[in-house]
Design a protein around this motif. Structure first.
Motif, PDB file in Angstrom:
ATOM      1  N   TYR A 233       0.832  -1.214   0.000  1.00  0.00           N
ATOM      2  CA  TYR A 233       0.000   0.000   0.000  1.00  0.00           C
ATOM      3  C   TYR A 233       0.867   1.266   0.000  1.00  0.00           C
ATOM      4  O   TYR A 233       0.534   2.249  -0.678  1.00  0.00           O
ATOM      5  CB  TYR A 233      -0.944   0.012   1.205  1.00  0.00           C
ATOM      6  CG  TYR A 233      -2.101  -0.971   1.078  1.00  0.00           C
ATOM      7  CD1 TYR A 233      -2.990  -0.877   0.008  1.00  0.00           C
ATOM      8  CD2 TYR A 233      -2.301  -1.974   2.022  1.00  0.00           C
ATOM      9  CE1 TYR A 233      -4.047  -1.768  -0.113  1.00  0.00           C
ATOM     10  CE2 TYR A 233      -3.359  -2.872   1.897  1.00  0.00           C
ATOM     11  CZ  TYR A 233      -4.224  -2.770   0.830  1.00  0.00           C
ATOM     12  OH  TYR A 233      -5.263  -3.655   0.715  1.00  0.00           O
ATOM     13  N   SER A 235       3.843   1.519  -1.266  1.00  0.00           N
ATOM     14  CA  SER A 235       4.432   1.626  -2.604  1.00  0.00           C
ATOM     15  C   SER A 235       3.395   2.168  -3.592  1.00  0.00           C
ATOM     16  O   SER A 235       3.712   2.944  -4.491  1.00  0.00           O
ATOM     17  CB  SER A 235       4.921   0.257  -3.088  1.00  0.00           C
ATOM     18  OG  SER A 235       5.902  -0.238  -2.199  1.00  0.00           O
ATOM     19  N   MET A 236       2.154   1.756  -3.419  1.00  0.00           N
ATOM     20  CA  MET A 236       1.064   2.240  -4.264  1.00  0.00           C
ATOM     21  C   MET A 236       0.953   3.755  -4.145  1.00  0.00           C
ATOM     22  O   MET A 236       0.836   4.467  -5.141  1.00  0.00           O
ATOM     23  CB  MET A 236      -0.240   1.589  -3.776  1.00  0.00           C
ATOM     24  CG  MET A 236      -1.179   1.138  -4.859  1.00  0.00           C
ATOM     25  SD  MET A 236      -2.624   0.384  -4.054  1.00  0.00           S
ATOM     26  CE  MET A 236      -2.576  -1.255  -4.742  1.00  0.00           C
ATOM     27  N   ILE A 306       1.376  -9.027  -7.703  1.00  0.00           N
ATOM     28  CA  ILE A 306       0.795  -7.784  -8.213  1.00  0.00           C
ATOM     29  C   ILE A 306      -0.255  -8.052  -9.307  1.00  0.00           C
ATOM     30  O   ILE A 306      -1.236  -7.310  -9.432  1.00  0.00           O
ATOM     31  CB  ILE A 306       1.899  -6.803  -8.683  1.00  0.00           C
ATOM     32  CG1 ILE A 306       2.844  -6.504  -7.514  1.00  0.00           C
ATOM     33  CG2 ILE A 306       1.292  -5.503  -9.197  1.00  0.00           C
ATOM     34  CD1 ILE A 306       2.142  -6.097  -6.210  1.00  0.00           C
ATOM     35  N   LYS A 310      -3.881  -6.576  -9.112  1.00  0.00           N
ATOM     36  CA  LYS A 310      -4.448  -5.845 -10.247  1.00  0.00           C
ATOM     37  C   LYS A 310      -5.829  -6.392 -10.636  1.00  0.00           C
ATOM     38  O   LYS A 310      -6.769  -5.643 -10.881  1.00  0.00           O
ATOM     39  CB  LYS A 310      -3.498  -5.948 -11.442  1.00  0.00           C
ATOM     40  CG  LYS A 310      -3.848  -5.051 -12.614  1.00  0.00           C
ATOM     41  CD  LYS A 310      -2.821  -5.230 -13.725  1.00  0.00           C
ATOM     42  CE  LYS A 310      -3.135  -4.404 -14.940  1.00  0.00           C
ATOM     43  NZ  LYS A 310      -2.155  -4.626 -16.023  1.00  0.00           N
ATOM     44  N   PHE A 317      -9.104   1.326  -9.551  1.00  0.00           N
ATOM     45  CA  PHE A 317      -8.185   2.270 -10.199  1.00  0.00           C
ATOM     46  C   PHE A 317      -8.777   2.838 -11.488  1.00  0.00           C
ATOM     47  O   PHE A 317      -8.650   4.017 -11.763  1.00  0.00           O
ATOM     48  CB  PHE A 317      -6.837   1.581 -10.493  1.00  0.00           C
ATOM     49  CG  PHE A 317      -5.973   1.426  -9.277  1.00  0.00           C
ATOM     50  CD1 PHE A 317      -5.005   2.374  -8.966  1.00  0.00           C
ATOM     51  CD2 PHE A 317      -6.134   0.337  -8.421  1.00  0.00           C
ATOM     52  CE1 PHE A 317      -4.217   2.245  -7.834  1.00  0.00           C
ATOM     53  CE2 PHE A 317      -5.343   0.203  -7.288  1.00  0.00           C
ATOM     54  CZ  PHE A 317      -4.384   1.155  -6.984  1.00  0.00           C
ATOM     55  N   ILE A 329       0.281   2.235 -13.833  1.00  0.00           N
ATOM     56  CA  ILE A 329       0.294   2.204 -12.360  1.00  0.00           C
ATOM     57  C   ILE A 329       0.842   0.860 -11.856  1.00  0.00           C
ATOM     58  O   ILE A 329       1.735   0.805 -11.012  1.00  0.00           O
ATOM     59  CB  ILE A 329      -1.127   2.445 -11.777  1.00  0.00           C
ATOM     60  CG1 ILE A 329      -1.586   3.880 -12.061  1.00  0.00           C
ATOM     61  CG2 ILE A 329      -1.172   2.152 -10.287  1.00  0.00           C
ATOM     62  CD1 ILE A 329      -3.062   4.166 -11.757  1.00  0.00           C
ATOM     63  N   PHE A 330       0.318  -0.236 -12.436  1.00  0.00           N
ATOM     64  CA  PHE A 330       0.711  -1.549 -11.910  1.00  0.00           C
ATOM     65  C   PHE A 330       2.123  -1.975 -12.370  1.00  0.00           C
ATOM     66  O   PHE A 330       2.794  -2.726 -11.667  1.00  0.00           O
ATOM     67  CB  PHE A 330      -0.378  -2.587 -12.204  1.00  0.00           C
ATOM     68  CG  PHE A 330      -1.493  -2.509 -11.205  1.00  0.00           C
ATOM     69  CD1 PHE A 330      -1.463  -3.243 -10.035  1.00  0.00           C
ATOM     70  CD2 PHE A 330      -2.560  -1.632 -11.390  1.00  0.00           C
ATOM     71  CE1 PHE A 330      -2.462  -3.150  -9.083  1.00  0.00           C
ATOM     72  CE2 PHE A 330      -3.570  -1.514 -10.452  1.00  0.00           C
ATOM     73  CZ  PHE A 330      -3.528  -2.266  -9.294  1.00  0.00           C
ATOM     74  N   LEU A 333       4.244  -0.203  -9.901  1.00  0.00           N
ATOM     75  CA  LEU A 333       4.125  -0.860  -8.588  1.00  0.00           C
ATOM     76  C   LEU A 333       4.983  -2.122  -8.545  1.00  0.00           C
ATOM     77  O   LEU A 333       5.686  -2.388  -7.554  1.00  0.00           O
ATOM     78  CB  LEU A 333       2.655  -1.179  -8.307  1.00  0.00           C
ATOM     79  CG  LEU A 333       2.325  -1.825  -6.963  1.00  0.00           C
ATOM     80  CD1 LEU A 333       2.726  -0.925  -5.790  1.00  0.00           C
ATOM     81  CD2 LEU A 333       0.836  -2.163  -6.859  1.00  0.00           C
TER      82      LEU A 333
END
Lengths: 361, 361
Positions: A233, A235-236, A306, A310, A317, A329-330, A333
């Motif tokens: 979270y 890192s997000m 991840i 996702k 998102f 984004i992913f 991440l």
């Protein structure tokens, strides 16, 4: 319920059966589910009287709440049916089984229905609706199961989005490493949601029936920042702030984005069950998560992790930042977490799944 | 069942809620449905004992088979609930209503679920599966309704597609104006399908429960060629042969295309019900179709008619001829029928809806 429904309706798992879909990327959830099988079997054999439950209709009703698009739900349901069948063996009349597959109306039920096992031993129906409200008739189900769903709050706590509140969660996406006020806001939201969940289930489950829940958990008093998920979270949030500094998203967008997921302790659930008053606790335990999170992690493990996140949180998102930024984004991440593998490895990764079983009085 | 399922799965109504969708183009079906309301209300008040039916569970179960994507199904179901509620008025405990919305797994359940009336007075579930097989547990429903669905055969009769058979239906799309052998093949297919339909429902409906069916009908002994629909099917064949001559489709494609729809007479259904043995006939009548088919027709009437046919049969054409030809086929059909308005007007258009109600012994 209006506002709640709107928020809820925007949070289905990724539909279809493509490479990013939930149905193709739910192996983490599947492993959690297989962890539960043995315990569920034991609970069915020891805690319920299947014959008495169906004496009136000879149809056994099972519900899976938050079933998404399969296939995990099919495995769990089949196990339950096998257990009930075994516990009924002494009697010659085999009941029919009816399984209620529930999720939000925006869930991809078409994919769920077309992927139903063709040789299944049960009748299948889909139930569109939020499990924070009534979705089935009174006293109509014998076993209700929900795995990996009740840690999703009905909405982000309002205070967290309110600039004038002490609980405003600026620059963060979760209560992980957040202020005490934010943690409290999430905790209270969970309390209200679980109360509504238990109230609805108390009406729907027959006397003597079973409610089995598997969800994100945490030992009482442990700060969320100790958990491996906390690093994810954080890192997000870092990724979003980086993208904001690059002008890809606005500050406002970052500040209004929060993941409505809560990890409960057994003790706080027990208090809510006691307050509801309609159930007895038959089982309550923090269980270990899947094997791959416990062994040393490599780059592929992080990627798989991840991909699962996702598939599970993707639509959250997409709703907030738009379709076009999802992959970016992913990807960011994943890169970030690959660089933090050692930190993830050394963080708390045991007993972060809360499993409880309640019997309707 | 394998082959049957495959054929069935290719025949859903047009999904979504776009301009060509079934949900936006089912006004013909809606008018037929409203025709039935009064009769259904009377049947519920006079023929069933609602209180006794639910004495064990206090939940009233209604199923709509072949519900498509709404909204007609919602209107009918609400009427049934009102009638049952009225018939129960003397008693103080109001039951919960659970409605099973059934259609093929390929039906657009996502659209159905997201368009469910938000203020509905019943719990709603979707049941994916062909009603020519079992789809619900034994003795689990109190009223089963199916309007505009059972004239769809489970598949095109095999003989009709067999070059070596006397029933080969070369250059035609239906048994309208076809050889006696073709008519017989359709008739026998309907007989087999209705047998399976009644067998499955006999298991699913509780003793004392009601099965209400509205479908395409025809007076005993009347050739299909007398009907207005016959002109439509003949025109459909003409359009396809024209398109074949223009090289747009192959002869093989035309010869293997048949619409699996059958109009039954009250007498032949009565024989099948008698043969099944589990039901008493409470009502059986040929009813008049919608008002607009009976008054003089104008161009707009023809357009509306064909828009309905397109929404209902569109996927049949898409599966056989491909997506790209659908609009062309139906534009040509409309043009052709606009030129035949007088012929349609003078053809048989009364009492072509068969309505029957059976009570489970």
């Amino acid at each position: 319920m209006g506002q709640v429904e709107i928020v809820l309706n925007s949070l289905p798992m990724s539909g279809g059966d493509g490479p990013d879909s939930y149905s193709k990327n739910s192996h983490l959830q599947r492993r959690s589910a297989s962890l539960l099988r043995e315990t569920i079997d034991k609970l069915i054999m020891e805690k319920i009287d299947a014959r008495t439950l169906i004496s009136c209709t000879n149809t056994f009703h099972i519900a899976d709440l938050g079933c998404a698009t399969g296939p995990n739900t099919f495995f769990l349901v089949e196990d339950i049916i096998k257990s009930v069948d075994t516990s009924l063996q002494s009697n010659s009349t085999k009941p029919d089984f009816l399984v209620f597959f529930n999720d939000l109306p925006s869930n991809d039920f078409n994919t769920l229905f077309t992927s139903l096992p063709p040789d299944r031993s049960y009748f299948a129906v889909g139930v569109p609706g939020s499990f924070y409200s009534r979705i089935l008739p009174q006293s109509s189900v014998h076993i209700v199961l929900t795995v990996g769903a009740t840690h999703w709050l009905s909405s982000v706590p309002k205070e967290v989005l309110d600039k004038s509140s002490k609980a405003w969660n600026k620059g963060k996406v979760h209560y992980s490493n957040a202020s005490e006020e934010v943690v409290k806001a999430y905790e209270e939201q969970f309390g209200r949601d679980m109360e509504r969940f238990l109230e609805a289930r108390a009406k729907e489950i027959v006397s003597g029936g079973l409610l089995v829940v598997g969800m994100c958990g945490i030992p009482l008093g442990m700060p969320f920042s100790n958990l491996a998920d906390s690093i994810m979270y954080n890192s997000m949030a870092d990724v979003l702030i980086q993208m904001q500094s690059q002008g890809l998203i606005s500050e406002e967008q970052v500040d209004t984005f929060n993941v409505p997921i809560y990890s409960a302790s057994p003790e706080e659930v027990a208090v809510l069950v006691e307050k509801n008053g309609c159930f007895t606790v038959e089982f309550m335990e923090l269980m270990d998560p899947t094997a791959w999170l416990k062994r040393p992690m490599d780059v592929e493990d992080v990627r798989q992790w991840i991909v699962c996140i996702k598939a599970t949180m993707g639509s959250l998102f997409i709703n907030h930042f738009g379709d076009h930024l999802l992959d970016d984004i992913f990807d960011r991440l994943t890169t970030k977490l690959v660089g933090l593998t050692e930190k993830v490895e050394s963080s708390y990764r045991e007993k972060v799944m809360l499993f409880f079983a309640l019997k309707r009085k």
